[in-house]
Design a protein around this motif. Structure first.
Motif, PDB file in Angstrom:
ATOM      1  N   LEU A 326     -28.491 -58.127 -13.700  1.00  0.00           N
ATOM      2  CA  LEU A 326     -26.762 -58.942 -14.154  1.00  0.00           C
ATOM      3  C   LEU A 326     -26.292 -59.524 -12.573  1.00  0.00           C
ATOM      4  O   LEU A 326     -26.031 -60.605 -12.406  1.00  0.00           O
ATOM      5  N   LYS A 327     -26.255 -58.137 -11.793  1.00  0.00           N
ATOM      6  CA  LYS A 327     -25.720 -59.038 -10.472  1.00  0.00           C
ATOM      7  C   LYS A 327     -26.308 -60.014  -9.988  1.00  0.00           C
ATOM      8  O   LYS A 327     -26.040 -61.015  -9.200  1.00  0.00           O
ATOM      9  N   GLN A 328     -27.541 -59.553  -9.917  1.00  0.00           N
ATOM     10  CA  GLN A 328     -28.704 -60.794  -9.654  1.00  0.00           C
ATOM     11  C   GLN A 328     -29.247 -61.892 -10.028  1.00  0.00           C
ATOM     12  O   GLN A 328     -28.529 -63.631  -9.493  1.00  0.00           O
ATOM     13  N   HIS A 329     -28.663 -62.460 -11.233  1.00  0.00           N
ATOM     14  CA  HIS A 329     -28.517 -63.328 -12.216  1.00  0.00           C
ATOM     15  C   HIS A 329     -26.957 -64.107 -12.252  1.00  0.00           C
ATOM     16  O   HIS A 329     -27.055 -65.240 -12.064  1.00  0.00           O
ATOM     17  N   ILE A 330     -25.927 -63.221 -12.128  1.00  0.00           N
ATOM     18  CA  ILE A 330     -24.768 -64.242 -11.715  1.00  0.00           C
ATOM     19  C   ILE A 330     -24.708 -64.965  -9.970  1.00  0.00           C
ATOM     20  O   ILE A 330     -24.013 -65.794 -10.398  1.00  0.00           O
ATOM     21  N   VAL A 331     -25.267 -64.129  -9.220  1.00  0.00           N
ATOM     22  CA  VAL A 331     -25.078 -64.312  -8.116  1.00  0.00           C
ATOM     23  C   VAL A 331     -26.229 -65.463  -7.406  1.00  0.00           C
ATOM     24  O   VAL A 331     -25.479 -66.993  -7.478  1.00  0.00           O
ATOM     25  N   GLU A 332     -27.003 -65.513  -8.857  1.00  0.00           N
ATOM     26  CA  GLU A 332     -28.182 -66.858  -8.192  1.00  0.00           C
ATOM     27  C   GLU A 332     -27.962 -67.656  -9.931  1.00  0.00           C
ATOM     28  O   GLU A 332     -27.699 -69.048  -9.406  1.00  0.00           O
ATOM     29  N   ASN A 333     -26.977 -67.899 -10.399  1.00  0.00           N
ATOM     30  CA  ASN A 333     -26.386 -68.370 -11.110  1.00  0.00           C
ATOM     31  C   ASN A 333     -27.345 -69.254 -12.326  1.00  0.00           C
ATOM     32  O   ASN A 333     -27.500 -69.835 -12.869  1.00  0.00           O
ATOM     33  N   THR A 334     -28.523 -67.723 -12.649  1.00  0.00           N
ATOM     34  CA  THR A 334     -29.446 -68.158 -13.736  1.00  0.00           C
ATOM     35  C   THR A 334     -29.328 -67.666 -15.363  1.00  0.00           C
ATOM     36  O   THR A 334     -29.783 -67.242 -15.473  1.00  0.00           O
ATOM     37  N   LEU A 335     -27.433 -67.360 -15.108  1.00  0.00           N
ATOM     38  CA  LEU A 335     -27.107 -66.589 -16.482  1.00  0.00           C
ATOM     39  C   LEU A 335     -26.797 -67.101 -17.529  1.00  0.00           C
ATOM     40  O   LEU A 335     -27.246 -68.813 -17.389  1.00  0.00           O
ATOM     41  N   GLU A 336     -27.631 -67.145 -19.076  1.00  0.00           N
ATOM     42  CA  GLU A 336     -27.566 -68.094 -20.268  1.00  0.00           C
ATOM     43  C   GLU A 336     -26.927 -66.992 -21.461  1.00  0.00           C
ATOM     44  O   GLU A 336     -26.482 -66.352 -21.338  1.00  0.00           O
ATOM     45  N   GLY A 337     -26.937 -68.064 -22.263  1.00  0.00           N
ATOM     46  CA  GLY A 337     -26.076 -67.483 -23.800  1.00  0.00           C
ATOM     47  C   GLY A 337     -24.883 -67.288 -23.309  1.00  0.00           C
ATOM     48  O   GLY A 337     -23.431 -67.420 -23.116  1.00  0.00           O
TER      49      GLY A 337
END
Length: 435
Positions: A326-337
């Protein structure tokens, strides 16, 4: 040393107190003890500090007659190396919930007024011990939270001048220069992944290693679960823990962020678990946003206590409930849905809660209109929508059209500042810190 707004609040109390002690409240590990100790070192010639968890034998100081002279004499025998000088000494009583008579004694310290007294505790809202006489009217209160985004910016070295320029864009409703806006979003995502717990932020500043950050976050989460096991009564222990650990799922995995008891266990009902939510609330482990049936001042008149969203008191604890990715997706701005919408809603709610706002939300099942957050400021109702991208805010536009007395509304987006003719102000997500 992390710079905290709480230090300025302590200074204000010293300058304006009127025969009152100060009670510093807040969740565990938000930095209460550290800030008070540093403030004491900088502002007093002598400091008497008692932590009743570390020094339970010190409870004897508050046995017998609770006159200030008797207590000072006992303190001098206990701490002969400290000169307890009227007007120049701070008495700091930490984890005061462990000594009920010390709570009772605050009235007498306040009336005497020769010594400044600051007390602190992590679970002061839990009535597992009752002082023989609570000092109503003799104490001021200060609430501490984890770091907000502005404090995080101070920590990473952003200047006051730079932050003031961002606040000016907020106040004047002017776009932020693109390069600066992009950089601020990068910092903001770092903040969300890290959260505001001081130990976590300091670890991030020292290492820039999210694995190290994750270790501290999970340790803090375990500490919170320990508090449930230690302080909740036998009937509530398991239920309160289940309610708390379900927040990650409630807020990040579902489109509907209303707290649903069925997510705890199949067939669960409010009758079984509502007292557990109340315990978590009083323990400063959650804060609530209640639904309102109408969007008018005073929102509290339209709020329902049985229909709410429950948020962790800091983002550090929420992200620790999910896996490291989750942290990786937050920092890299790759979160979805749902996760993307959920994490940004939580971040905006976190910012507003730390600024002292009471939170509400609105949902109409018939019209399908929904407002993520509603607050009141200066006697005015302010509806808020949170968008992970740049989507339209149809619900908020319909509200502005229907209610003539609502003249301002915010839409927080992954974008820049903008203003529409009907009073809707579009803001970058990170500017929730400036509301």
């Amino acid at each position: 040393m992390l710079r905290r707004k709480a230090t300025d609040q302590l200074k204000y109390w010293v300058e304006h107190k009127d025969k009152k002690c100060l009670v510093v409240q807040g969740a565990r590990q938000t930095g209460k003890t550290y800030i008070i100790e540093r403030f004491a070192e900088d502002n007093y010639e002598e400091v008497v500090e008692i932590n009743f968890k570390e020094m339970p034998s010190a409870k004897t100081i508050f046995e017998g007659d609770l006159t200030v002279d008797n207590m000072v004499m006992a303190l001098r025998f206990r701490f002969p190396e400290i000169k307890i000088i009227p007007g120049k000494t701070l008495i700091f009583l930490d984890e005061i919930q462990e000594c009920e008579e010390a709570i009772t004694a605050l009235k007498f310290w306040a009336v005497d007024n020769r010594y400044d007294v600051i007390v602190s505790g992590s679970l002061l809202g839990i009535d597992y011990k009752r002082a023989s006489s609570y000092p109503v009217g003799y104490v001021d209160y200060q609430r501490m939270y984890g770091l907000d985004f502005e404090e995080f910016l101070w920590g990473i070295g952003i200047t006051e001048e730079m932050i003031d320029s961002l606040k000016a864009c907020f106040d004047k409703k002017q776009p932020v220069p693109t390069a600066i806006n992009d950089q601020m979003f990068s910092y903001y995502r770092q903040y969300i992944a890290t959260g505001g717990m001081p130990e976590v932020v300091q670890k991030y500043l020292d290492t820039k290693d999210y694995r190290e950050v994750d270790t501290i976050q999970r340790s803090l989460l375990q500490g919170y679960l320990y508090d449930i096991a230690h302080y909740a009564n036998a009937e509530e222990k398991v239920k309160a823990e289940k309610c708390y650990l379900t927040l990650g799922k409630q807020l990040l995995d579902k489109e509907n962020h209303k707290f649903q008891y069925k997510e705890i266990e199949k067939g669960a009902r409010a009758q079984k678990y509502y007292n557990s939510i109340d315990w978590l609330l009083r323990a400063d482990m959650v804060h609530l946003s209640r639904i309102v049936t109408d969007i008018r001042y005073d929102l509290d008149d339209y709020a329902r206590n049985d229909f709410f969203r429950a948020y962790t008191t800091d983002l550090s604890l929420l992200v620790a409930m999910k896996d490291f990715s989750l942290k990786q997706h937050i920092v890299e701005n790759t979160l979805e849905g749902n996760t993307k919408g959920g994490i940004y809603e939580c971040a905006v709610a976190d910012a507003l809660h730390k600024k002292g706002y009471t939170l509400y939300f609105y949902k109409n099942e018939t019209t399908k209109k929904e407002l993520d957050v509603i607050i009141q400021k200066d006697g005015q109702v302010i509806p808020i929508e949170v968008k992970g991208g740049k989507a339209n805010a149809n619900s908020i536009k319909s509200v502005l059209k229907k209610y003539d007395d609502i003249t301002c509304a915010y839409k927080f987006i992954d974008g820049n500042v903008g203003v529409s003719d009907n009073g809707l102000v579009t803001l970058p997500l990170y500017m929730a810190a400036f509301v």
